[in-house]
Write a protein that holds these residues in place. Sequence first.
Motif, PDB file in Angstrom:
ATOM      1  N   MET A   1       0.848  -1.192   0.000  1.00 14.27           N
ATOM      2  CA  MET A   1       0.000   0.000   0.000  1.00 14.27           C
ATOM      3  C   MET A   1       0.885   1.244   0.000  1.00 14.27           C
ATOM      4  SD  MET A   1      -3.041   1.079   2.635  1.00 14.27           S
ATOM      5  CE  MET A   1      -4.101  -0.239   2.078  1.00 14.27           C
ATOM      6  N   LYS A   2       0.621   2.148  -0.922  1.00 19.56           N
ATOM      7  CA  LYS A   2       1.366   3.392  -1.030  1.00 19.56           C
ATOM      8  C   LYS A   2       0.932   4.378   0.067  1.00 19.56           C
ATOM      9  CE  LYS A   2       4.165   3.107  -4.588  1.00 19.56           C
ATOM     10  NZ  LYS A   2       5.593   3.446  -4.534  1.00 19.56           N
ATOM     11  N   PHE A   3       1.880   5.209   0.520  1.00 17.33           N
ATOM     12  CA  PHE A   3       1.554   6.236   1.512  1.00 17.33           C
ATOM     13  C   PHE A   3       2.338   7.509   1.188  1.00 17.33           C
ATOM     14  CE2 PHE A   3       5.111   3.868   3.183  1.00 17.33           C
ATOM     15  CZ  PHE A   3       5.981   4.850   3.658  1.00 17.33           C
ATOM     16  N   MET A   4       1.890   8.612   1.763  1.00 14.84           N
ATOM     17  CA  MET A   4       2.538   9.905   1.552  1.00 14.84           C
ATOM     18  C   MET A   4       2.668  10.611   2.896  1.00 14.84           C
ATOM     19  SD  MET A   4       1.262  13.161  -0.766  1.00 14.84           S
ATOM     20  CE  MET A   4      -0.229  13.430   0.197  1.00 14.84           C
ATOM     21  N   LYS A   5       3.853  11.221   3.126  1.00 16.55           N
ATOM     22  CA  LYS A   5       4.079  11.988   4.344  1.00 16.55           C
ATOM     23  C   LYS A   5       4.112  13.470   4.004  1.00 16.55           C
ATOM     24  CE  LYS A   5       6.587   8.530   7.085  1.00 16.55           C
ATOM     25  NZ  LYS A   5       5.641   8.479   8.202  1.00 16.55           N
ATOM     26  N   LEU A   6       3.409  14.254   4.789  1.00 16.22           N
ATOM     27  CA  LEU A   6       3.401  15.710   4.642  1.00 16.22           C
ATOM     28  C   LEU A   6       3.862  16.325   5.965  1.00 16.22           C
ATOM     29  CD1 LEU A   6      -0.013  16.274   2.794  1.00 16.22           C
ATOM     30  CD2 LEU A   6       2.271  16.238   1.785  1.00 16.22           C
ATOM     31  N   GLY A   7       4.638  17.401   5.887  1.00 22.42           N
ATOM     32  CA  GLY A   7       5.137  18.072   7.095  1.00 22.42           C
ATOM     33  C   GLY A   7       6.457  17.502   7.572  1.00 22.42           C
ATOM     34  N   THR A   8       7.134  18.336   8.373  1.00 23.27           N
ATOM     35  CA  THR A   8       8.461  17.937   8.848  1.00 23.27           C
ATOM     36  C   THR A   8       8.609  18.014  10.361  1.00 23.27           C
ATOM     37  OG1 THR A   8       9.222  20.230   8.509  1.00 23.27           O
ATOM     38  CG2 THR A   8       9.558  18.653   6.683  1.00 23.27           C
ATOM     39  N   ARG A   9       7.756  18.715  11.018  1.00 23.87           N
ATOM     40  CA  ARG A   9       7.892  18.899  12.469  1.00 23.87           C
ATOM     41  C   ARG A   9       7.396  17.659  13.215  1.00 23.87           C
ATOM     42  NH1 ARG A   9       5.128  24.276  14.343  1.00 23.87           N
ATOM     43  NH2 ARG A   9       5.980  23.443  16.308  1.00 23.87           N
ATOM     44  N   PRO A  10       7.954  17.399  14.393  1.00 28.02           N
ATOM     45  CA  PRO A  10       7.490  16.270  15.200  1.00 28.02           C
ATOM     46  C   PRO A  10       6.111  16.549  15.774  1.00 28.02           C
ATOM     47  CG  PRO A  10       9.136  17.531  16.407  1.00 28.02           C
ATOM     48  CD  PRO A  10       9.107  18.106  15.024  1.00 28.02           C
ATOM     49  N   ASP A  11       5.440  15.482  16.129  1.00 29.29           N
ATOM     50  CA  ASP A  11       4.087  15.600  16.676  1.00 29.29           C
ATOM     51  C   ASP A  11       4.164  16.135  18.106  1.00 29.29           C
ATOM     52  OD1 ASP A  11       1.460  15.399  17.344  1.00 29.29           O
ATOM     53  OD2 ASP A  11       1.255  13.267  16.878  1.00 29.29           O
ATOM     54  N   THR A  12       3.513  17.283  18.345  1.00 28.22           N
ATOM     55  CA  THR A  12       3.522  17.895  19.680  1.00 28.22           C
ATOM     56  C   THR A  12       2.126  17.962  20.295  1.00 28.22           C
ATOM     57  OG1 THR A  12       3.395  20.081  18.618  1.00 28.22           O
ATOM     58  CG2 THR A  12       5.586  19.284  19.229  1.00 28.22           C
ATOM     59  N   PHE A  13       1.160  17.270  19.702  1.00 28.82           N
ATOM     60  CA  PHE A  13      -0.183  17.239  20.284  1.00 28.82           C
ATOM     61  C   PHE A  13      -0.187  16.324  21.510  1.00 28.82           C
ATOM     62  CE2 PHE A  13      -1.477  19.476  16.659  1.00 28.82           C
ATOM     63  CZ  PHE A  13      -2.819  19.791  16.734  1.00 28.82           C
ATOM     64  N   PHE A  14      -0.909  16.746  22.540  1.00 24.40           N
ATOM     65  CA  PHE A  14      -1.010  15.938  23.753  1.00 24.40           C
ATOM     66  C   PHE A  14      -2.398  16.091  24.351  1.00 24.40           C
ATOM     67  CE2 PHE A  14       0.256  20.127  25.132  1.00 24.40           C
ATOM     68  CZ  PHE A  14      -0.426  20.337  26.317  1.00 24.40           C
ATOM     69  N   THR A  15      -2.712  15.225  25.291  1.00 25.47           N
ATOM     70  CA  THR A  15      -4.032  15.219  25.920  1.00 25.47           C
ATOM     71  C   THR A  15      -3.879  15.433  27.415  1.00 25.47           C
ATOM     72  OG1 THR A  15      -4.875  13.684  24.272  1.00 25.47           O
ATOM     73  CG2 THR A  15      -6.148  13.899  26.296  1.00 25.47           C
ATOM     74  N   THR A  16      -4.725  16.322  27.959  1.00 23.45           N
ATOM     75  CA  THR A  16      -4.789  16.558  29.397  1.00 23.45           C
ATOM     76  C   THR A  16      -6.244  16.687  29.800  1.00 23.45           C
ATOM     77  OG1 THR A  16      -2.676  17.749  29.357  1.00 23.45           O
ATOM     78  CG2 THR A  16      -4.069  18.027  31.319  1.00 23.45           C
ATOM     79  N   GLU A  17      -6.714  15.718  30.598  1.00 27.47           N
ATOM     80  CA  GLU A  17      -8.103  15.725  31.072  1.00 27.47           C
ATOM     81  C   GLU A  17      -9.087  15.891  29.904  1.00 27.47           C
ATOM     82  OE1 GLU A  17      -8.467  18.720  34.011  1.00 27.47           O
ATOM     83  OE2 GLU A  17      -7.190  17.692  35.469  1.00 27.47           O
ATOM     84  N   ALA A  18      -8.956  15.047  28.919  1.00 31.44           N
ATOM     85  CA  ALA A  18      -9.842  15.015  27.744  1.00 31.44           C
ATOM     86  C   ALA A  18      -9.761  16.280  26.903  1.00 31.44           C
ATOM     87  CB  ALA A  18     -11.282  14.776  28.175  1.00 31.44           C
ATOM     88  N   ILE A  19      -8.704  17.061  27.095  1.00 33.90           N
ATOM     89  CA  ILE A  19      -8.501  18.254  26.265  1.00 33.90           C
ATOM     90  C   ILE A  19      -7.233  18.046  25.443  1.00 33.90           C
ATOM     91  CG2 ILE A  19      -8.012  20.722  26.259  1.00 33.90           C
ATOM     92  CD1 ILE A  19      -9.576  20.945  28.852  1.00 33.90           C
ATOM     93  N   ARG A  20      -7.377  18.234  24.129  1.00 36.45           N
ATOM     94  CA  ARG A  20      -6.231  18.081  23.232  1.00 36.45           C
ATOM     95  C   ARG A  20      -5.616  19.455  22.979  1.00 36.45           C
ATOM     96  NH1 ARG A  20      -3.539  13.812  21.903  1.00 36.45           N
ATOM     97  NH2 ARG A  20      -3.533  14.115  19.639  1.00 36.45           N
ATOM     98  N   SER A  21      -4.305  19.491  23.080  1.00 35.05           N
ATOM     99  CA  SER A  21      -3.619  20.757  22.858  1.00 35.05           C
ATOM    100  C   SER A  21      -2.300  20.495  22.159  1.00 35.05           C
ATOM    101  CB  SER A  21      -3.384  21.478  24.195  1.00 35.05           C
ATOM    102  OG  SER A  21      -2.849  22.766  23.976  1.00 35.05           O
ATOM    103  N   VAL A  22      -1.537  21.542  21.899  1.00 32.17           N
ATOM    104  CA  VAL A  22      -0.266  21.423  21.207  1.00 32.17           C
ATOM    105  C   VAL A  22       0.800  22.148  22.027  1.00 32.17           C
ATOM    106  CG1 VAL A  22      -0.736  23.483  19.802  1.00 32.17           C
ATOM    107  CG2 VAL A  22       0.937  21.785  19.023  1.00 32.17           C
ATOM    108  N   SER A  23       1.936  21.532  22.156  1.00 32.04           N
ATOM    109  CA  SER A  23       3.028  22.138  22.919  1.00 32.04           C
ATOM    110  C   SER A  23       3.585  23.346  22.158  1.00 32.04           C
ATOM    111  CB  SER A  23       4.146  21.119  23.146  1.00 32.04           C
ATOM    112  OG  SER A  23       3.667  20.021  23.905  1.00 32.04           O
ATOM    113  N   SER A  24       3.593  24.506  22.839  1.00 34.39           N
ATOM    114  CA  SER A  24       4.084  25.714  22.191  1.00 34.39           C
ATOM    115  C   SER A  24       4.392  26.760  23.256  1.00 34.39           C
ATOM    116  CB  SER A  24       3.045  26.260  21.212  1.00 34.39           C
ATOM    117  OG  SER A  24       3.474  27.484  20.662  1.00 34.39           O
ATOM    118  N   GLU A  25       5.357  27.624  22.934  1.00 34.04           N
ATOM    119  CA  GLU A  25       5.662  28.716  23.844  1.00 34.04           C
ATOM    120  C   GLU A  25       4.596  29.798  23.784  1.00 34.04           C
ATOM    121  OE1 GLU A  25       9.489  30.059  22.739  1.00 34.04           O
ATOM    122  OE2 GLU A  25      10.521  28.228  23.388  1.00 34.04           O
ATOM    123  N   VAL A  26       3.780  29.776  22.752  1.00 31.46           N
ATOM    124  CA  VAL A  26       2.733  30.782  22.570  1.00 31.46           C
ATOM    125  C   VAL A  26       1.436  30.263  23.174  1.00 31.46           C
ATOM    126  CG1 VAL A  26       1.448  32.165  20.919  1.00 31.46           C
ATOM    127  CG2 VAL A  26       3.837  31.530  20.452  1.00 31.46           C
TER     128      VAL A  26
END
Length: 612
Positions: A1-26
């Motif tokens: 099966m063929k696949f395609m990757k888009l983007g270069t940054r590592p995954d920074t999404f995380f979950t805290t108490e059923a809330i999904r967020s992204v690690s960032s200084e902002v």
Amino acid sequence: MKFMKLGTRPDTFFTTEAIRSVSSEVTTDLKIQVQNSLYLLHKFPLLSKCQLLQKLVAETKNSSSDIVLHLPDIPGGAEAFEQCAKFCYSITITLSALNIVSVRCAAEYLGMTEEVDRGNLVSKLDVFLKSCILHRWKDTLVVLQSTKQYPELSEKLRITSQCIEAIASMIINKRPTGKGWWAEDIAQLGIDLYWRIMVAVKSSGSVPDKVIGGALKVYACKWLPTVQRKQVPEINSSCMGSFQEITSKHRLILERIVSLLPMDKGSVSCSFLLKLLKSGNILNSSSSSKMELVRKVGMQLDEATVTDLLIPSLSYNDETLYDVDLVISILEEFMLQGQSPRTSPTRGKFGGIERRRRSRSAEDIDFEGVQENSRRSSSASHGSKLRVAKLIDGYLQEIAKDANLPMEKVIALAEAVPDFARQDHDDLYRVIDTYLRAHQDLDKSERKRLCRILNCKKLSVEACMHAAQNELLPLRMVVQVLFFEQTRAAMNGGEVTELPQSLKALLAKTNYVDQGNKRTNKMPNISNAESFDDDWSMPGFKTPRSKLATLKMKLAEADNDVEEDVMQCDSLGRSGSSRFKSICSIPSKPKRILSKLWAMNRSVILDLWCQC
């Protein structure tokens, strides 16, 4: 099966108490609710690529900062939304045939097009689909299956149509070793998608009809259950809804399969066509579908077996076990194959052929006309008609056991076979014998009417001897059987000087003792008479209960026409040849035989007739 990757940054999404967020200084400044997940994200990366979010944020500009944007209808739910959000953050995402449909539909929903940002997600997904996935068989099938989750949007985005075109093209252009290599794979599809692929394949004209027919059989065997009459469930109010839904689904599948059947004779087997017809009867499919199957079965009826023709009857108005009307229509359609030019049949009961009674003589004329005019085409050869006649007689023997079968249907089906197609009438006699045994409440006139379908001249010696001892037959039939057996002996020997051995054996079993020109009747001991045996072989005959006394009793109860026959025959014996004209009241066939044999041996024939 063929696949395609888009983007270069590592995954920074995380979950805290059923809330999904992204690690960032902002600090996050955008709240989005998708199903049961709350996302805390940033406006800048998302609004720069999502037209829908731009619009929603603009509408809530003067609201409090705690406003939450709700996306309840996004295709693919939280999983597809998160893939789109990660693309906005340039986080690496992996796309393949397994998720491209949901992500593509979610991107369309969010408005991630080239108008918003160059090199946006929609364009990248479209390029991957066209350049890679649609060139691979398995990947295309997976994508096409995925479109079932979002049928309307997939149609609008042309994902479905592109997959169908790609699959049809691969079927048409690939030439692997195994024929129909694709049948099992596309049989996994729903009927709507399957039908569109098969229409494209069939219209190309590049795939042989037999391969198409084989693929249809694979699909039908997978999706149409083999249902017998006894397996039809009891319907009550609690299960009516689900049963109707299932029946409706299967009916649609059947009708679509029928619409795809190739036109060429032999592209699918007659057995398969009759299985479809049985399913159509059970599912109460449309009249047009049934009659299309009837027409196709009629084209190759000589390939069928008796078991194939035993179509269950599920009509509440008909208590018979099998649908004889359908078989009559099939037989009529088969007989039409031998006519040229073919006439369009009138539509009858279920959109079918309205039954036309045709005499055997008319059928004979038609057949002779075909022989005389070599330019007339006939798809039903003489040999196939002989096979069909044998098939119908075998079918009649099976259905004759049904206690609820009307005699009219037996007669109609038997007469639908032209006389020339039956080389002998032994099987037809078995039909009559079986029916009479299963319907012993028939009166004399009904038994006589049933026996009119039989031609005694076409009975074998064994059948004649069986019929002569058959108590269920009307007296007229027994007399005719004896006369035609005598005729056969006369024709074979050229002259009748005495009774043939077959009749001697028969009369000996009924205790007629030949004493020169005189015959006396010894009445048997009725208590020693054995029951009638069904074995037709000569050693299998047993002493019949119907002796001369029984024949005389039957004669006394017979209809007026039989009484007149015997009375006039008796008077003829007393007055000799001077009253020969009185023989005119004897039934036509015995009369003709008697006139032929009169010059050979008047005393033998006259004595046999009068003794009966």
